[in-house]
Motif scaffolding. Structure first.
Motif, PDB file in Angstrom:
ATOM      1  N   ALA A   1       1.679   4.939  -2.451  1.00 54.98           N
ATOM      2  CA  ALA A   1       1.410   5.975  -1.439  1.00 54.98           C
ATOM      3  C   ALA A   1       0.040   5.752  -0.787  1.00 54.98           C
ATOM      4  O   ALA A   1      -0.120   5.941   0.426  1.00 54.98           O
ATOM      5  CB  ALA A   1       1.479   7.370  -2.074  1.00 54.98           C
ATOM      6  N   MET A   2      -0.944   5.322  -1.573  1.00 53.64           N
ATOM      7  CA  MET A   2      -2.272   5.028  -1.009  1.00 53.64           C
ATOM      8  C   MET A   2      -2.181   3.892   0.004  1.00 53.64           C
ATOM      9  O   MET A   2      -2.803   3.958   1.071  1.00 53.64           O
ATOM     10  CB  MET A   2      -3.266   4.657  -2.126  1.00 53.64           C
ATOM     11  N   ASN A   3      -1.410   2.855  -0.317  1.00 49.62           N
ATOM     12  CA  ASN A   3      -1.260   1.722   0.595  1.00 49.62           C
ATOM     13  C   ASN A   3      -0.622   2.177   1.908  1.00 49.62           C
ATOM     14  O   ASN A   3      -1.103   1.838   2.991  1.00 49.62           O
ATOM     15  CB  ASN A   3      -0.451   0.605  -0.050  1.00 49.62           C
ATOM     16  N   GLU A   4       0.442   2.952   1.810  1.00 53.04           N
ATOM     17  CA  GLU A   4       1.118   3.454   3.006  1.00 53.04           C
ATOM     18  C   GLU A   4       0.154   4.298   3.855  1.00 53.04           C
ATOM     19  O   GLU A   4       0.073   4.124   5.068  1.00 53.04           O
ATOM     20  CB  GLU A   4       2.328   4.302   2.588  1.00 53.04           C
TER      21      GLU A   4
ATOM     22  N   LEU B   1      -7.484  -2.403  -1.253  1.00 55.36           N
ATOM     23  CA  LEU B   1      -8.054  -3.101  -0.103  1.00 55.36           C
ATOM     24  C   LEU B   1      -7.013  -4.038   0.475  1.00 55.36           C
ATOM     25  O   LEU B   1      -6.230  -4.639  -0.267  1.00 55.36           O
ATOM     26  CB  LEU B   1      -9.251  -3.958  -0.529  1.00 55.36           C
ATOM     27  N   ASN B   2      -7.023  -4.150   1.791  1.00 52.46           N
ATOM     28  CA  ASN B   2      -6.207  -5.170   2.440  1.00 52.46           C
ATOM     29  C   ASN B   2      -6.981  -5.618   3.676  1.00 52.46           C
ATOM     30  O   ASN B   2      -6.912  -4.990   4.729  1.00 52.46           O
ATOM     31  CB  ASN B   2      -4.817  -4.645   2.803  1.00 52.46           C
ATOM     32  N   ILE B   3      -7.747  -6.686   3.499  1.00 53.43           N
ATOM     33  CA  ILE B   3      -8.573  -7.227   4.578  1.00 53.43           C
ATOM     34  C   ILE B   3      -7.647  -7.928   5.572  1.00 53.43           C
ATOM     35  O   ILE B   3      -6.861  -8.790   5.179  1.00 53.43           O
ATOM     36  CB  ILE B   3      -9.621  -8.222   4.027  1.00 53.43           C
TER      37      ILE B   3
ATOM     38  N   ASN C   1      -1.496  -9.647   0.597  1.00 53.91           N
ATOM     39  CA  ASN C   1      -2.967  -9.607   0.606  1.00 53.91           C
ATOM     40  C   ASN C   1      -3.528  -8.313   0.013  1.00 53.91           C
ATOM     41  O   ASN C   1      -4.733  -8.159  -0.103  1.00 53.91           O
ATOM     42  CB  ASN C   1      -3.511  -9.769   2.027  1.00 53.91           C
ATOM     43  N   LEU C   2      -2.647  -7.371  -0.339  1.00 51.90           N
ATOM     44  CA  LEU C   2      -3.087  -6.092  -0.897  1.00 51.90           C
ATOM     45  C   LEU C   2      -3.745  -6.307  -2.251  1.00 51.90           C
ATOM     46  O   LEU C   2      -3.210  -7.015  -3.106  1.00 51.90           O
ATOM     47  CB  LEU C   2      -1.893  -5.133  -1.044  1.00 51.90           C
ATOM     48  N   MET C   3      -4.906  -5.693  -2.434  1.00 53.96           N
ATOM     49  CA  MET C   3      -5.605  -5.749  -3.718  1.00 53.96           C
ATOM     50  C   MET C   3      -5.636  -4.343  -4.291  1.00 53.96           C
ATOM     51  O   MET C   3      -6.075  -3.406  -3.616  1.00 53.96           O
ATOM     52  CB  MET C   3      -7.027  -6.271  -3.527  1.00 53.96           C
ATOM     53  N   GLU C   4      -5.173  -4.200  -5.512  1.00 49.86           N
ATOM     54  CA  GLU C   4      -5.211  -2.932  -6.223  1.00 49.86           C
ATOM     55  C   GLU C   4      -6.231  -3.082  -7.345  1.00 49.86           C
ATOM     56  O   GLU C   4      -6.060  -3.919  -8.233  1.00 49.86           O
ATOM     57  CB  GLU C   4      -3.833  -2.584  -6.785  1.00 49.86           C
TER      58      GLU C   4
ATOM     59  N   GLY D   1     -18.700 -11.726   1.785  1.00 48.42           N
ATOM     60  CA  GLY D   1     -18.291 -11.317   3.127  1.00 48.42           C
ATOM     61  C   GLY D   1     -17.735  -9.905   3.164  1.00 48.42           C
ATOM     62  O   GLY D   1     -18.152  -9.030   2.403  1.00 48.42           O
ATOM     63  N   LEU D   2     -16.752  -9.695   4.048  1.00 49.84           N
ATOM     64  CA  LEU D   2     -16.174  -8.369   4.251  1.00 49.84           C
ATOM     65  C   LEU D   2     -15.541  -7.818   2.971  1.00 49.84           C
ATOM     66  O   LEU D   2     -15.619  -6.623   2.698  1.00 49.84           O
ATOM     67  CB  LEU D   2     -15.148  -8.402   5.382  1.00 49.84           C
ATOM     68  N   LEU D   3     -14.944  -8.680   2.156  1.00 47.65           N
ATOM     69  CA  LEU D   3     -14.332  -8.212   0.913  1.00 47.65           C
ATOM     70  C   LEU D   3     -15.386  -7.601  -0.008  1.00 47.65           C
ATOM     71  O   LEU D   3     -15.188  -6.519  -0.568  1.00 47.65           O
ATOM     72  CB  LEU D   3     -13.594  -9.356   0.207  1.00 47.65           C
TER      73      LEU D   3
END
Length: 172
Positions: free
Chosen positions: A33-36, A60-62, A73-76, A129-131
């Motif tokens: 749900a957080m990703n959505e 995170l999804n840079i 690419n989703l990081m939990e 970097g951004l991550l």
């Protein structure tokens, strides 16, 4: 399931998050749900506290070079612990909980964290970097801090005035 993102100055954003101890279906549903919610809000990161769940969870999804955020690419990141930090960098940050405002914020250039994945497995991540910036930004949420708290006193006062004006004019 789309969640509601809390926005400044909601006091619930100031809560300190607690460690996740049960890696069960409830945590998996919250992560999904957080990703959505993050993707629908055009965000690149989201902490559970921002959707009123005071747990040490961030996602995170840079975006890639085309601006896409593919699921692979989703990081939990659950129960993150900063174990190494180096250097300094400044980046213009924004926040889904402080919509419409962007400020230059100083962060560590590179970091290493230990964390757990959705199944409770322990992992280590080196980030730059951004991550690196995004992880630090989201980890601040877990301790009840927003990026605007890193501003100088004068800039923070200016922000408060601009934010109140934007709310009054119904731009936010």
């Amino acid at each position: 399931m789309n969640l509601t993102i809390l926005t400044y100055p909601d006091k619930r954003l100031k809560q300190k998050s607690k460690n996740v101890t049960k890696f069960d279906e409830n945590i998996h549903k919250l992560l999904d749900a957080m990703n959505e919610t993050m993707l629908l809000s055009n965000g690149i990161g989201l902490a559970a506290i921002q959707v009123n769940h005071p747990l040490n969870i961030l996602i995170l999804n840079i975006p890639d070079s085309e601006g896409n955020q593919p699921t692979e690419n989703l990081m939990e990141i659950i129960n993150p612990i900063l174990i190494k930090k180096e250097g300094s960098t400044v980046y213009q940050e924004g926040c889904l909980s402080v919509p419409g405002f962007y400020e230059d914020i100083e962060r560590y250039e590179t970091i290493t964290i230990n964390y757990q994945d959705r199944d409770g497995n322990t992992k280590t991540l080196d980030a730059d970097g951004l991550l690196s910036i995004a992880i630090q930004h989201e980890m601040d949420h877990l301790t009840g801090n927003l990026f605007i708290e890193k501003l100088s006193y004068a800039r923070r006062k200016k922000f408060e005035k601009e934010y109140k004006k934007a709310i009054k004019e119904k731009r936010l």
